[in-house]
Structure formats: C-alpha cells, structure tokens
Design an enzyme around this catalytic site. Structure first.
Site, PDB file in Angstrom:
ATOM      1  N   GLY A 142      43.029  37.059  39.743  1.00 47.20           N
ATOM      2  CA  GLY A 142      44.070  37.268  40.583  1.00 47.20           C
ATOM      3  C   GLY A 142      43.653  37.747  41.585  1.00 47.20           C
ATOM      4  O   GLY A 142      42.655  38.661  41.777  1.00 47.20           O
ATOM      5  N   THR A 197      40.502  43.663  41.382  1.00 50.45           N
ATOM      6  CA  THR A 197      41.793  43.563  40.691  1.00 50.45           C
ATOM      7  C   THR A 197      42.737  44.869  41.089  1.00 50.45           C
ATOM      8  O   THR A 197      42.128  45.958  40.946  1.00 50.45           O
ATOM      9  CB  THR A 197      41.382  43.447  39.307  1.00 50.45           C
ATOM     10  OG1 THR A 197      42.739  43.828  38.576  1.00 50.45           O
ATOM     11  CG2 THR A 197      40.463  44.201  38.906  1.00 50.45           C
ATOM     12  N   ASP A 235      37.359  41.302  34.898  1.00 52.67           N
ATOM     13  CA  ASP A 235      36.546  41.270  33.890  1.00 52.67           C
ATOM     14  C   ASP A 235      36.242  39.697  33.402  1.00 52.67           C
ATOM     15  O   ASP A 235      35.263  39.412  32.974  1.00 52.67           O
ATOM     16  CB  ASP A 235      36.852  42.333  32.659  1.00 52.67           C
ATOM     17  CG  ASP A 235      38.313  41.848  31.963  1.00 52.67           C
ATOM     18  OD1 ASP A 235      39.101  40.911  32.889  1.00 52.67           O
ATOM     19  OD2 ASP A 235      38.600  42.423  31.039  1.00 52.67           O
ATOM     20  N   ASP A 290      41.363  48.046  35.954  1.00 52.68           N
ATOM     21  CA  ASP A 290      41.090  48.032  34.393  1.00 52.68           C
ATOM     22  C   ASP A 290      39.770  47.855  34.350  1.00 52.68           C
ATOM     23  O   ASP A 290      39.634  47.396  33.034  1.00 52.68           O
ATOM     24  CB  ASP A 290      42.166  46.939  34.047  1.00 52.68           C
ATOM     25  CG  ASP A 290      41.877  45.544  34.685  1.00 52.68           C
ATOM     26  OD1 ASP A 290      41.377  45.443  35.424  1.00 52.68           O
ATOM     27  OD2 ASP A 290      42.475  44.516  34.091  1.00 52.68           O
ATOM     28  N   ASP A 326      44.679  45.979  39.156  1.00 52.77           N
ATOM     29  CA  ASP A 326      45.107  46.826  37.937  1.00 52.77           C
ATOM     30  C   ASP A 326      44.172  48.222  37.653  1.00 52.77           C
ATOM     31  O   ASP A 326      44.622  49.035  37.007  1.00 52.77           O
ATOM     32  CB  ASP A 326      44.980  45.859  36.735  1.00 52.77           C
ATOM     33  CG  ASP A 326      46.034  44.898  36.669  1.00 52.77           C
ATOM     34  OD1 ASP A 326      47.236  45.172  37.558  1.00 52.77           O
ATOM     35  OD2 ASP A 326      46.363  44.308  35.815  1.00 52.77           O
ATOM     36  N   ARG A 382      48.837  45.160  32.841  1.00 57.16           N
ATOM     37  CA  ARG A 382      49.050  44.644  31.547  1.00 57.16           C
ATOM     38  C   ARG A 382      48.406  45.653  30.434  1.00 57.16           C
ATOM     39  O   ARG A 382      49.155  45.870  29.363  1.00 57.16           O
ATOM     40  CB  ARG A 382      48.602  43.312  31.341  1.00 57.16           C
ATOM     41  CG  ARG A 382      49.389  42.347  32.137  1.00 57.16           C
ATOM     42  CD  ARG A 382      48.584  41.080  32.114  1.00 57.16           C
ATOM     43  NE  ARG A 382      47.725  41.103  32.701  1.00 57.16           N
ATOM     44  CZ  ARG A 382      46.882  39.952  33.265  1.00 57.16           C
ATOM     45  NH1 ARG A 382      46.950  38.990  32.667  1.00 57.16           N
ATOM     46  NH2 ARG A 382      45.893  40.336  34.379  1.00 57.16           N
ATOM     47  N   ARG A 425      42.366  30.219  38.401  1.00 57.86           N
ATOM     48  CA  ARG A 425      41.850  30.472  36.846  1.00 57.86           C
ATOM     49  C   ARG A 425      41.465  29.057  36.530  1.00 57.86           C
ATOM     50  O   ARG A 425      41.851  27.984  36.849  1.00 57.86           O
ATOM     51  CB  ARG A 425      43.132  30.996  36.102  1.00 57.86           C
ATOM     52  CG  ARG A 425      43.493  32.490  36.466  1.00 57.86           C
ATOM     53  CD  ARG A 425      44.375  33.021  35.480  1.00 57.86           C
ATOM     54  NE  ARG A 425      44.209  34.381  36.008  1.00 57.86           N
ATOM     55  CZ  ARG A 425      45.330  35.122  36.787  1.00 57.86           C
ATOM     56  NH1 ARG A 425      46.213  34.312  37.158  1.00 57.86           N
ATOM     57  NH2 ARG A 425      45.323  36.223  37.107  1.00 57.86           N
TER      58      ARG A 425
HETATM   59  P1  ADP Z   1      40.063  38.285  36.067  1.00 55.59           P
HETATM   60  O1  ADP Z   1      38.823  37.809  36.549  1.00 55.59           O
HETATM   61  O2  ADP Z   1      40.983  38.805  36.906  1.00 55.59           O
HETATM   62  O3  ADP Z   1      40.042  39.170  34.716  1.00 55.59           O
HETATM   63  P2  ADP Z   1      40.795  36.001  34.471  1.00 55.59           P
HETATM   64  O4  ADP Z   1      40.733  36.804  33.136  1.00 55.59           O
HETATM   65  O5  ADP Z   1      41.775  35.199  34.524  1.00 55.59           O
HETATM   66  O6  ADP Z   1      40.776  37.027  35.622  1.00 55.59           O
HETATM   67  O7  ADP Z   1      39.369  35.088  34.474  1.00 55.59           O
HETATM   68  C1  ADP Z   1      39.143  34.610  35.751  1.00 55.59           C
HETATM   69  C2  ADP Z   1      38.107  33.224  35.518  1.00 55.59           C
HETATM   70  O8  ADP Z   1      37.093  33.785  34.701  1.00 55.59           O
HETATM   71  C3  ADP Z   1      38.827  32.183  34.365  1.00 55.59           C
HETATM   72  O9  ADP Z   1      39.798  31.418  34.916  1.00 55.59           O
HETATM   73  C4  ADP Z   1      37.467  31.690  33.976  1.00 55.59           C
HETATM   74  O10 ADP Z   1      37.259  30.528  34.993  1.00 55.59           O
HETATM   75  C5  ADP Z   1      36.292  32.638  34.237  1.00 55.59           C
HETATM   76  N1  ADP Z   1      36.309  33.374  32.633  1.00 55.59           N
HETATM   77  C6  ADP Z   1      36.842  34.105  32.215  1.00 55.59           C
HETATM   78  N2  ADP Z   1      36.601  34.475  30.973  1.00 55.59           N
HETATM   79  C7  ADP Z   1      35.225  33.814  30.963  1.00 55.59           C
HETATM   80  C8  ADP Z   1      34.399  33.842  29.860  1.00 55.59           C
HETATM   81  N3  ADP Z   1      34.491  34.321  28.696  1.00 55.59           N
HETATM   82  N4  ADP Z   1      33.310  33.101  30.079  1.00 55.59           N
HETATM   83  C9  ADP Z   1      33.140  32.277  31.196  1.00 55.59           C
HETATM   84  N5  ADP Z   1      34.032  32.357  32.236  1.00 55.59           N
HETATM   85  C10 ADP Z   1      35.185  33.121  31.931  1.00 55.59           C
HETATM   86  O1  F6P Z   2      45.882  40.905  39.046  1.00 60.98           O
HETATM   87  C1  F6P Z   2      46.498  41.535  37.933  1.00 60.98           C
HETATM   88  C2  F6P Z   2      47.964  41.227  37.574  1.00 60.98           C
HETATM   89  O2  F6P Z   2      48.417  41.448  38.790  1.00 60.98           O
HETATM   90  C3  F6P Z   2      48.518  41.771  36.444  1.00 60.98           C
HETATM   91  O3  F6P Z   2      48.929  43.126  36.322  1.00 60.98           O
HETATM   92  C4  F6P Z   2      49.643  40.584  36.175  1.00 60.98           C
HETATM   93  O4  F6P Z   2      50.344  40.765  34.794  1.00 60.98           O
HETATM   94  C5  F6P Z   2      49.141  39.516  36.439  1.00 60.98           C
HETATM   95  O5  F6P Z   2      47.921  39.619  37.408  1.00 60.98           O
HETATM   96  C6  F6P Z   2      49.893  38.335  37.115  1.00 60.98           C
HETATM   97  O6  F6P Z   2      49.065  37.345  37.716  1.00 60.98           O
HETATM   98  P1  F6P Z   2      49.549  35.872  37.620  1.00 60.98           P
HETATM   99  O7  F6P Z   2      51.021  35.708  38.346  1.00 60.98           O
HETATM  100  O8  F6P Z   2      48.556  35.690  39.220  1.00 60.98           O
HETATM  101  O9  F6P Z   2      49.110  35.291  36.504  1.00 60.98           O
END
Ligand code: ADP
Ligand code: F6P
Length: 324
Positions: A16, A130, A108, A134, A132, A176, A77
């Site tokens: 995000g 982010t 994360d 978090d 959040d 979340r 993503r």
């Molecule tokens: P955020 O970084 O905000 O937590 P996401 O959880 O959607 O957002 O993760 C962003 C991107 O990071 C994912 O779409 C993927 O490309 C990569 N990613 C997430 N988890 C993993 C993982 N366990 N191993 C490798 N890449 C990952």
């Molecule tokens: O960036 C974190 C967050 O804003 C969450 O609080 C929310 O649920 C989510 O991303 C929504 O993200 P998207 O619409 O990009 O999936």
C-alpha cells in the site's frame, strides 16, 4: 551482512502507498547521487523487478515531489515474487542491470521480499512505509502521522454536524490488525469510544459510555472504529437499536492513504532515505530502518519482523477518561 561498497543502487515502493514515500525516494536519489552512486527507480514494486521496469534517476528527477502523497514510482502487489522462481528472475534482472543493492519502501510483506533478496545475495534495506503503523520494531512508520491528521480533520468536520443534530458518529478508519490510527486519532479528536482490533469493548460498554455522555450534557459523540474490529454500519445499527440515539456511520477509506505528507512524515522519509543509502554505501544489507525514542536505527530484517507490540493501553485508558 557486509559486502563491498556499492556504486549502483535501486529503489522501489511496494504494498500500500503511504504519504512520505516520495520524500524517501527523493532522499535516496539525492543522497545516492551526492555519494557518486547511480540510482535506478524500479516501477510498481516487485512487479517492476520481474518486468525490468527500470529508470535511471538523477538529482533533478525528484524535484517537486517532497510534498506529494502517493509514490512517483507507483506501487503494486506481486504474487509471483513470493515464489522461488519469481525471486530468481528478480535477482537475475537486478544483476543484468548492474544494480548492486536495493532499497525497498513498504510494509512487512515487502520486507519479507527484501529478506529473500538479501539471502540471494542482493544487499537490501527496508524503509517502513505503511499508514497502519503495524510494524512493531519501530515506533512509527511512514505515512502514519499524515493518516492520523487526515482522520482528525474528518473527526472535526463530523463533530460540527453531529453537534448541530445531537447525533453520534461512528468513524471507520484503516487498520486491519493494528488499531494505532484509531487510537491516536481518537485521543486527539476527543472520541468518546475507541474500538481497535487489540481492544474491543463489548457493545453494552460502548452504549453505556455514550449514555453517560448524553446524560451528563454531551450533545454529540464520536466513536472511532478500526476496520479490523468491525464495520461502522453494523455498529451504528446495533447502537441505535440499544440506545435510541441517531447514529451516522462514515467510512473514511482510501482518503487516509493520500494527501500531502505532514512534516513528521517528510522528516522520517528524508532521514530514513539518507540512512538507507549510507548503509549500502558501507556495504551493509539485510537491515530495516526504524525510529525508537526519537533515534533512527536499523536492525536485521528477520529480527525486526519478529518484534511484537501491544496497543498502548495508557493512551487508550487516558483517552477514555478525557472523553468522560
Ligand atoms: P505490505 O508490504 O504493505 O505489507 P503486502 O503484504 O501486500 O504489502 O506485500 C507487498 C508485496 O511484497 C507482495 O505483493 C509481494 O510481492 C511481496 N511479498 C509479500 N510477502 C512475501 C514473501 N513472504 N516473500 C516474498 N515476497 C513477499
Ligand atoms: O495500507 C494499509 C491498508 O491501508 C489497510 O489498512 C487497508 O485495509 C488496506 O491497506 C487496503 O489496501 P488496498 O485497497 O490497496 O488493498
């Protein structure tokens, strides 16, 4: 992990978006150029890594962005990057482009990806981006302060109209798994009730607090609800049925993710961006950056991701008392 000094680095934003990401990109590009490095922007997070969406970034390429929300590198993503085959392609593309180190700005999930890259030999640094808040290893993440201020602006407006009509507002905010946006905006906005995933009062306690407020002369009420703790519509229906008050639900949604970053987020983005470049310049990878007690630090990715944190109950309980 110590490796040789790097002279070509890449930067991407992932997951995000968050206000302050542009300040971080600007800092990475400018500090990198200042140290004589070539800096490459990678578009749309790990998706761009797999599709070679690389663009060279010079000092002037980041003019006029420090004050803008979103991310000029775009974000995405990318499920493919979670697979070993995807990561191998990413590493191959990075090496072919002559990029020796990476900076990943995200949450994360993005850091899990950064760890995989480091383990596959590409020194990678993570900057927490982010709204959040978090990520437990750091006091704050990039974008959180701006999001809280956006929510506060909405609460101020809702308070005006709720007061005029003797109503109660349920404001659903993002978060979340982490209720920090609700907690901080609830404290600053004088919310009568804060409902967070980590601290969810039962419905009778919520109604009791609203009744006490009304009976002691309050003409409006604000309930701040983190999305991970339920839906504003559902709470509004239930509280109205139990109290007879007029309740209006508002879901703030993605408004919280945009807007000009506050100075706090510009400062974090700027200082963290520079810190990340300095680490790569020293040949250090596999670290994520944070702030604790107002001091910038970095920690091993796996170590940082292990950290856990409870919601700050002192803030939670104080907010409840101050809204009596
Ligand atoms: P955020 O970084 O905000 O937590 P996401 O959880 O959607 O957002 O993760 C962003 C991107 O990071 C994912 O779409 C993927 O490309 C990569 N990613 C997430 N988890 C993993 C993982 N366990 N191993 C490798 N890449 C990952
Ligand atoms: O960036 C974190 C967050 O804003 C969450 O609080 C929310 O649920 C989510 O991303 C929504 O993200 P998207 O619409 O990009 O999936």
């Amino acid at each position: 992990m110590a490796v040789k000094k790097l002279n070509k680095i890449g930067v991407l934003t992932s997951g995000g978006d968050a206000p302050g990401m542009n300040a971080a990109i600007r800092a990475i590009v400018r500090y990198g150029c200042y140290l004589g490095m070539e800096v490459v922007g990678i578009e749309r997070g790990y998706h761009g890594l797999l599709n070679k969406a690389f663009r060279p970034m010079g000092m002037r390429s980041v003019s006029d962005i420090v004050h803008r929300g979103g991310t000029v590198l775009k974000t995405a993503r990318c499920e493919d990057f979670k697979t070993a085959a995807g990561q191998e392609t990413g590493v191959r593309n990075v090496r072919e482009a002559g990029i020796q180190g990476l900076i990943v700005i995200g949450g994360d999930g993005s850091f899990a990806g950064a760890r995989c890259l480091s383990e596959r030999g590409i020194p990678t640094i993570g900057i927490p981006g982010t709204i959040d808040n978090d990520l437990a290893y750091t006091d704050y993440t990039l974008g959180f302060d701006t999001a809280v201020n956006t929510v506060l602006d909405a609460i101020n407006k809702l308070r005006d109209t709720m007061t005029s009509h003797d109503r109660i507002s349920i404001v659903e905010v993002m978060g979340r798994h982490c209720g920090d946006i609700a907690l901080y905006a609830g404290l600053g906005g004088g919310a009568e009730v804060i409902i967070a995933p980590e601290c969810k009062p039962d419905i009778e306690t919520i109604c009791g607090r609203l009744r006490n407020g009304r009976e002691s002369g309050k003409v409006s009420g604000i309930v701040v609800l983190a999305e991970g703790a339920g839906r504003a519509e559902d709470y509004a229906r239930e509280i109205a049925a139990r109290t007879g008050y007029t309740i209006r639900p508002t879901v703030l949604g993605h408004i919280q993710r945009g807007g000009a970053p506050t100075n706090a987020d510009r400062r974090l983005g700027s200082m963290w961006g520079a810190h990340a470049v300095k680490l790569l310049d020293k040949g250090i990878g596999n670290r994520i950056i944070g702030i604790k007690a107002n001091k910038i630090f970095d920690v091993d990715i796996a170590e940082g991701l292990k950290a856990t944190r409870e919601i700050d109950m002192d803030i939670y309980n104080t907010a409840a008392i101050l809204a009596l």
